[in-house]
Enzyme design. Structure first.
Site, PDB file in Angstrom:
ATOM      1  N   HIS A 250       0.806  -1.337  -0.004  1.00  0.00           N
ATOM      2  CA  HIS A 250      -0.088  -0.005   0.074  1.00  0.00           C
ATOM      3  C   HIS A 250       0.913   1.375  -0.132  1.00  0.00           C
ATOM      4  CE1 HIS A 250       0.361  -0.053   4.524  1.00  0.00           C
ATOM      5  NE2 HIS A 250       0.195   1.293   4.374  1.00  0.00           N
TER       6      HIS A 250
ATOM      7  N   ASP B  33       0.147  -7.532   1.404  1.00  0.00           N
ATOM      8  CA  ASP B  33       0.568  -6.210   1.754  1.00  0.00           C
ATOM      9  C   ASP B  33       2.038  -6.249   1.642  1.00  0.00           C
ATOM     10  OD1 ASP B  33       0.448  -3.609   1.613  1.00  0.00           O
ATOM     11  OD2 ASP B  33      -0.341  -3.339   3.651  1.00  0.00           O
TER      12      ASP B  33
ATOM     13  N   SER C  36       4.591   2.652   8.017  1.00  0.00           N
ATOM     14  CA  SER C  36       4.234   1.322   7.124  1.00  0.00           C
ATOM     15  C   SER C  36       5.364   0.881   6.160  1.00  0.00           C
ATOM     16  CB  SER C  36       3.053   1.771   6.058  1.00  0.00           C
ATOM     17  OG  SER C  36       1.756   1.864   6.987  1.00  0.00           O
TER      18      SER C  36
END
Length: 381
Positions: free
Chosen positions: A18, A48, A123
């Site tokens: 992402h 992911d 992230s």
């Protein structure tokens, strides 16, 4: 802006899908101030995970080592490093709060939970054990929560990276079944001597499971000798197998234990993540109008996913907040009718969308894997 870490001195970087998905350009900025242009080598939206490579010819970059996430225990200390809110190289300390968490992010959830502070921008960054090995990729947080963060375990990443580097996507094995967890109550009702496993609630016609003779209400308790304690564990274990390989399932059928050999198939690309095949400019323009990506439903995908239909427009992506999203259209659905007229291909649906006046509503009949059909009202912008 997100985080990442270098695993090969030639500039191979791991991060979250992402972070880089749909990026027009990617810049990798190191802590010493150097910046490089980079390109996505491979990505897997279902877990992911993404692999990025620095374009420039570089050597001797500092790297980190992937450790063994299976060796972690609840209570072990871990360190998260990343770029939260643009504050590069921020470090937070915590413990492993839980393992194999399913947070509903995808079909292969197996997250490590930690109370090491993880914030927007973390992230894709590394989660280290006390030996300096990366045991996870920091991925998600709970909105409104404190001390609840999630990381993709390093052992899952290690299994995916070679395929992502070589092929750019992940090909998974496939049984072709519907499953749910075996509970104590269900175990009692089925008169089983075990209380953990995965119940086959559906066996798709012509699927690998059907060809092997598996039946609805069979309970899988092991695969290749590895215990199966839940439906999620069965899904993850099968996904890491090689398509075309043979696995032995230990099942209970009507209370009796038996071993069943299955030649695993290839998971159909229901989400359209391995290859987005354009259907032509007109189709793409029409799809953008309502925020949906389409491709033709091929016979192989239809058979393996359990669709009764053999033609239609397969939805591969839906833009959040778009008319398609508001109409409750989802990736994996197949549109078979538009305003009660058959839809045999992505182009058929694109023409119907293009012909619909602004403000009108397009009545769609959609099919889901397993054969169920539903109506959806798509309002034209």
């Amino acid at each position: 802006a997100g985080s990442g870490f270098i695993i090969e001195p030639t500039g191979i970087v791991l991060t979250n899908n992402h972070v880089v998905e749909d990026a027009v350009s990617i810049t990798v900025r190191l802590d010493d101030g150097r910046s490089f242009s980079a390109v996505v080598v491979g990505r897997d939206p279902l877990t992911d995970v993404a692999v990025v490579k620095i374009k420039d010819k570089v050597e001797g970059l500092p790297t980190v080592k992937l450790g063994n996430s299976d060796a972690l225990r609840v209570g072990d200390w871990v360190v998260a490093i990343g770029n939260p809110f643009g504050l590069a190289s921020s470090v937070s300390l915590g413990i492993v709060s839980a393992r194999a968490r399913d947070i509903g992010a995808g079909p292969y959830d197996e997250f490590l939970q930690t109370d090491a502070a993880i914030n927007p921008g973390n992230s894709g960054g590394p989660l280290f054990n006390m030996r300096g090995e990366v045991v996870g990729i920091n991925t998600a947080i709970v909105g409104g929560g404190t001390g609840i963060g999630f990381a993709v375990p390093s052992n899952l990443v290690t299994a995916l990276v070679p395929q992502l580097e070589k092929e750019g996507s992940v090909t998974r094995a496939w049984l072709g079944v519907g499953i749910q967890d075996l509970t104590r109550d269900l175990s009692s009702a089925l008169k089983l001597p075990v209380t953990e496993g995965a119940i086959l609630t559906q066996v798709n016609p012509a699927s690998p499971a059907a060809k092997a003779g598996l039946k609805s209400d069979d309970v899988v308790t092991a695969i290749d000798g590895q215990p199966v304690t839940s439906s999620g564990q069965l899904t993850r274990t099968v996904a890491l197998k090689r398509p075309g390989s043979t696995s032995t399932l230990t099942v209970f059928r009507e209370g009796k234990k038996q071993d069943v050999k299955v030649i695993l198939g290839t998971r159909p690309d229901l989400e359209g993540v391995t290859s987005r095949k354009p259907q032509g400019d007109d189709s793409q323009e029409s799809s953008r109008r309502v925020g949906v990506s389409l491709q033709n439903l091929d016979a192989r995908t239809a058979q393996q996913a359990g669709f009764n239909e053999r033609q239609g427009a397969l939805i591969t992506d839906v833009v959040p907040g778009s008319p398609a999203d508001r109409a409750q259209l989802e990736p994996g659905m197949v549109v078979v009718e538009a305003n009660r007229k058959p839809v045999n291909s992505a182009d058929d649906l694109a023409k119907a969308i293009r012909a619909a006046p602004a403000g009108s509503t397009l009545l769609l009949r959609v099919a889901a894997p397993g054969g169920s059909r539903m109506l959806r009202a798509l309002r034209m912008p």
